[in-house]
Design a protein around this motif. Structure first.
Motif, PDB file in Angstrom:
ATOM      1  N   PRO A 237       0.811  -1.221   0.000  1.00 60.66           N
ATOM      2  CA  PRO A 237       0.000   0.000   0.000  1.00 60.66           C
ATOM      3  C   PRO A 237       0.845   1.272   0.000  1.00 60.66           C
ATOM      4  O   PRO A 237       0.427   2.293  -0.562  1.00 60.66           O
ATOM      5  CB  PRO A 237      -0.820  -0.127   1.293  1.00 60.66           C
ATOM      6  CG  PRO A 237      -0.944  -1.601   1.498  1.00 60.66           C
ATOM      7  CD  PRO A 237       0.384  -2.155   1.051  1.00 60.66           C
ATOM      8  N   TYR A 238       2.032   1.203   0.593  1.00 64.86           N
ATOM      9  CA  TYR A 238       2.964   2.340   0.514  1.00 64.86           C
ATOM     10  C   TYR A 238       3.676   2.360  -0.835  1.00 64.86           C
ATOM     11  O   TYR A 238       3.726   3.400  -1.500  1.00 64.86           O
ATOM     12  CB  TYR A 238       4.003   2.255   1.631  1.00 64.86           C
ATOM     13  CG  TYR A 238       5.094   3.306   1.507  1.00 64.86           C
ATOM     14  CD1 TYR A 238       4.876   4.602   1.957  1.00 64.86           C
ATOM     15  CD2 TYR A 238       6.324   3.009   0.921  1.00 64.86           C
ATOM     16  CE1 TYR A 238       5.859   5.578   1.830  1.00 64.86           C
ATOM     17  CE2 TYR A 238       7.311   3.968   0.797  1.00 64.86           C
ATOM     18  CZ  TYR A 238       7.076   5.247   1.253  1.00 64.86           C
ATOM     19  OH  TYR A 238       8.037   6.213   1.122  1.00 64.86           O
ATOM     20  N   ARG A 239       4.186   1.230  -1.249  1.00 69.92           N
ATOM     21  CA  ARG A 239       4.995   1.155  -2.472  1.00 69.92           C
ATOM     22  C   ARG A 239       4.190   1.535  -3.704  1.00 69.92           C
ATOM     23  O   ARG A 239       4.689   2.232  -4.603  1.00 69.92           O
ATOM     24  CB  ARG A 239       5.547  -0.271  -2.618  1.00 69.92           C
ATOM     25  CG  ARG A 239       6.503  -0.472  -3.780  1.00 69.92           C
ATOM     26  CD  ARG A 239       7.077  -1.888  -3.761  1.00 69.92           C
ATOM     27  NE  ARG A 239       6.071  -2.906  -3.989  1.00 69.92           N
ATOM     28  CZ  ARG A 239       5.716  -3.340  -5.191  1.00 69.92           C
ATOM     29  NH1 ARG A 239       6.259  -2.816  -6.287  1.00 69.92           N
ATOM     30  NH2 ARG A 239       4.808  -4.291  -5.317  1.00 69.92           N
ATOM     31  N   LEU A 240       2.928   1.113  -3.760  1.00 66.96           N
ATOM     32  CA  LEU A 240       2.105   1.308  -4.952  1.00 66.96           C
ATOM     33  C   LEU A 240       1.098   2.438  -4.822  1.00 66.96           C
ATOM     34  O   LEU A 240       0.505   2.853  -5.821  1.00 66.96           O
ATOM     35  CB  LEU A 240       1.363   0.013  -5.286  1.00 66.96           C
ATOM     36  CG  LEU A 240       2.247  -1.209  -5.568  1.00 66.96           C
ATOM     37  CD1 LEU A 240       1.393  -2.449  -5.766  1.00 66.96           C
ATOM     38  CD2 LEU A 240       3.136  -0.974  -6.776  1.00 66.96           C
ATOM     39  N   GLY A 241       0.871   2.928  -3.604  1.00 60.96           N
ATOM     40  CA  GLY A 241      -0.078   4.017  -3.405  1.00 60.96           C
ATOM     41  C   GLY A 241       0.585   5.370  -3.612  1.00 60.96           C
ATOM     42  O   GLY A 241       1.776   5.541  -3.354  1.00 60.96           O
ATOM     43  N   PRO A 242      -0.163   6.370  -4.059  1.00 64.04           N
ATOM     44  CA  PRO A 242       0.405   7.709  -4.262  1.00 64.04           C
ATOM     45  C   PRO A 242       0.559   8.450  -2.939  1.00 64.04           C
ATOM     46  O   PRO A 242      -0.062   8.107  -1.930  1.00 64.04           O
ATOM     47  CB  PRO A 242      -0.633   8.391  -5.150  1.00 64.04           C
ATOM     48  CG  PRO A 242      -1.929   7.729  -4.769  1.00 64.04           C
ATOM     49  CD  PRO A 242      -1.591   6.298  -4.453  1.00 64.04           C
ATOM     50  N   ALA A 243       1.396   9.484  -2.940  1.00 65.46           N
ATOM     51  CA  ALA A 243       1.566  10.334  -1.766  1.00 65.46           C
ATOM     52  C   ALA A 243       0.237  11.024  -1.431  1.00 65.46           C
ATOM     53  O   ALA A 243      -0.611  11.202  -2.307  1.00 65.46           O
ATOM     54  CB  ALA A 243       2.649  11.369  -2.037  1.00 65.46           C
ATOM     55  N   PRO A 244       0.029  11.383  -0.156  1.00 64.65           N
ATOM     56  CA  PRO A 244       0.951  11.244   0.973  1.00 64.65           C
ATOM     57  C   PRO A 244       0.816   9.886   1.663  1.00 64.65           C
ATOM     58  O   PRO A 244      -0.276   9.485   2.051  1.00 64.65           O
ATOM     59  CB  PRO A 244       0.511  12.376   1.912  1.00 64.65           C
ATOM     60  CG  PRO A 244      -0.957  12.535   1.643  1.00 64.65           C
ATOM     61  CD  PRO A 244      -1.158  12.210   0.190  1.00 64.65           C
ATOM     62  N   LYS A 245       1.945   9.192   1.787  1.00 65.54           N
ATOM     63  CA  LYS A 245       1.986   7.906   2.460  1.00 65.54           C
ATOM     64  C   LYS A 245       3.245   7.837   3.315  1.00 65.54           C
ATOM     65  O   LYS A 245       4.282   8.410   2.970  1.00 65.54           O
ATOM     66  CB  LYS A 245       1.999   6.743   1.461  1.00 65.54           C
ATOM     67  CG  LYS A 245       0.789   6.660   0.551  1.00 65.54           C
ATOM     68  CD  LYS A 245      -0.457   6.251   1.277  1.00 65.54           C
ATOM     69  CE  LYS A 245      -1.644   6.119   0.333  1.00 65.54           C
ATOM     70  NZ  LYS A 245      -2.068   7.416  -0.244  1.00 65.54           N
ATOM     71  N   THR A 246       3.158   7.112   4.421  1.00 62.78           N
ATOM     72  CA  THR A 246       4.301   6.871   5.289  1.00 62.78           C
ATOM     73  C   THR A 246       4.371   5.381   5.572  1.00 62.78           C
ATOM     74  O   THR A 246       3.349   4.741   5.839  1.00 62.78           O
ATOM     75  CB  THR A 246       4.167   7.650   6.615  1.00 62.78           C
ATOM     76  OG1 THR A 246       4.126   9.048   6.339  1.00 62.78           O
ATOM     77  CG2 THR A 246       5.334   7.357   7.543  1.00 62.78           C
ATOM     78  N   LEU A 247       5.570   4.824   5.490  1.00 63.95           N
ATOM     79  CA  LEU A 247       5.798   3.414   5.763  1.00 63.95           C
ATOM     80  C   LEU A 247       6.569   3.276   7.069  1.00 63.95           C
ATOM     81  O   LEU A 247       7.637   3.866   7.239  1.00 63.95           O
ATOM     82  CB  LEU A 247       6.587   2.756   4.625  1.00 63.95           C
ATOM     83  CG  LEU A 247       7.009   1.304   4.837  1.00 63.95           C
ATOM     84  CD1 LEU A 247       5.781   0.397   4.924  1.00 63.95           C
ATOM     85  CD2 LEU A 247       7.940   0.838   3.709  1.00 63.95           C
ATOM     86  N   LEU A 248       6.023   2.493   7.988  1.00 60.18           N
ATOM     87  CA  LEU A 248       6.692   2.158   9.233  1.00 60.18           C
ATOM     88  C   LEU A 248       7.041   0.671   9.160  1.00 60.18           C
ATOM     89  O   LEU A 248       6.162  -0.184   9.279  1.00 60.18           O
ATOM     90  CB  LEU A 248       5.781   2.440  10.426  1.00 60.18           C
ATOM     91  CG  LEU A 248       6.379   2.188  11.816  1.00 60.18           C
ATOM     92  CD1 LEU A 248       7.442   3.243  12.139  1.00 60.18           C
ATOM     93  CD2 LEU A 248       5.290   2.183  12.879  1.00 60.18           C
ATOM     94  N   THR A 249       8.305   0.371   8.927  1.00 56.12           N
ATOM     95  CA  THR A 249       8.772  -1.006   8.881  1.00 56.12           C
ATOM     96  C   THR A 249       9.228  -1.409  10.273  1.00 56.12           C
ATOM     97  O   THR A 249      10.169  -0.832  10.820  1.00 56.12           O
ATOM     98  CB  THR A 249       9.925  -1.171   7.883  1.00 56.12           C
ATOM     99  OG1 THR A 249       9.497  -0.743   6.582  1.00 56.12           O
ATOM    100  CG2 THR A 249      10.380  -2.620   7.811  1.00 56.12           C
TER     101      THR A 249
END
Length: 318
Positions: A237-249
């Motif tokens: 959902p982060y990799r393929l979704g447009p901004a604004p997105k934040t990834l917490l690994t």
């Protein structure tokens, strides 16, 4: 146990406040196979309270996958200023509905509609809950989902779904100002054979139109080859979704992220009180800053992660 990444004296989290919970609130929804049943949990005091809609996972448990589950998140959010509204979706084992209907065992479309029905009935919910009258800020609403609940939240954030018959569904919900997804499904093109056979609906995910702000929480050990052979599938959902997105690994986290679905739950393969505390604080901080842009909670915890000798998670944003 290692030293907490977010030290209690530095965390931008106020002291926990007393909370109240009211259950059930029921609505008869035309076309729904069972009444929509909700649990509402809120701070005991305070006004102009922001709202979190919490969508449970499909899960293997009997009761955690319903409005009775996810107490670790619900308790924390409510004790720190949010009104939390939890539906029991129709895929919950507590309802024992026929899993062979047109939506299959996941009831994927009605799950998203449940959250929309809640938003349509906020006035009625406020009137039904004795301690809630006049206390909601309906301009500050977020949705949080875990696993299949993450899929539900992605749909309301703008993910387009294509059903097996080719019909497409666009259910973006502009009343939501922020979203958080814990361990949601990834790209349908990479769905493994077992999941394709049992949950073919998950092949229809298209994240390209998913425009609402989102924190995507993905464990680097949240991997099951029955769903995808790609280790980072939950980050899609982060990799393929447009901004604004934040990834917490989250390092070392499996699918229950230390225990978010329930206290001492048997299904939590990575039970860890410190990881759970980090998930509570980090997701709360994101919600605070997303709904109140002047609030520095998220910036502070991101700085803490960046400075930690042994960080529990990494953050990427776009």
């Amino acid at each position: 146990m290692s030293e907490p990444t977010i030290k209690p004296d530095r965390a931008p989290v106020p002291a926990a406040a007393p909370t109240l919970s009211f259950n059930p609130v029921r609505f008869d929804i035309p076309g729904r196979l069972a009444p929509l049943e909700l649990r509402v949990t809120a701070p005991a005091s305070g006004d102009a309270l922001p709202i979190v809609l919490l969508s449970h996972g499909h899960g293997a448990s009997n009761y955690l996958s319903s409005s009775r589950g996810y107490a670790p998140l619900v308790d924390f959010y409510a004790a720190h200023g949010f009104v939390v509204i939890q539906p029991t979706h129709q895929d919950s084992k507590t309802l024992a509905l026929d899993p062979t209907g047109p939506e299959g065992p996941l009831f994927w479309r009605s799950r998203a509609q449940d959250l929309r029905d809640i938003l349509d009935r906020l006035d009625a919910i406020e009137a039904a809950v004795p301690f809630l009258a006049g206390r909601l800020d309906t301009t500050r609403i977020a949705a949080v989902g875990h696993s299949l609940g993450g899929h539900t939240v992605c749909m309301l954030a703008g993910m387009r779904m294509t059903a097996a018959n080719g019909e497409t569904f666009d259910l973006i919900e502009p009343r939501l100002k922020a979203t958080v997804v814990f361990g949601g499904p990834g790209d349908g093109a990479d769905l493994a054979a077992w999941a394709s056979d049992n949950y073919p609906e998950l092949k229809g995910n298209d994240f390209a139109p998913m425009t609402l702000p989102m924190l995507v929480v993905a464990g680097d050990k949240d991997f099951h080859p029955f769903f995808s052979e790609r280790q980072d599938w939950r980050a899609d959902p982060y990799r393929l979704g447009p901004a604004p997105k934040t990834l917490l690994t989250v390092f070392g986290a499996e699918h229950l992220y230390g225990g978010i679905s329930g206290y001492d739950a048997k299904e939590t393969t990575d039970e860890d009180p410190q990881r759970l505390a980090d998930m509570q604080r980090l997701s709360w901080a994101y919600l605070r800053s997303a709904l109140y842009p002047q609030d520095s909670a998220w910036a502070v915890v991101v700085e803490e992660l960046a400075k930690a000798d042994k960080p529990v998670a990494a953050v990427q944003s776009k």
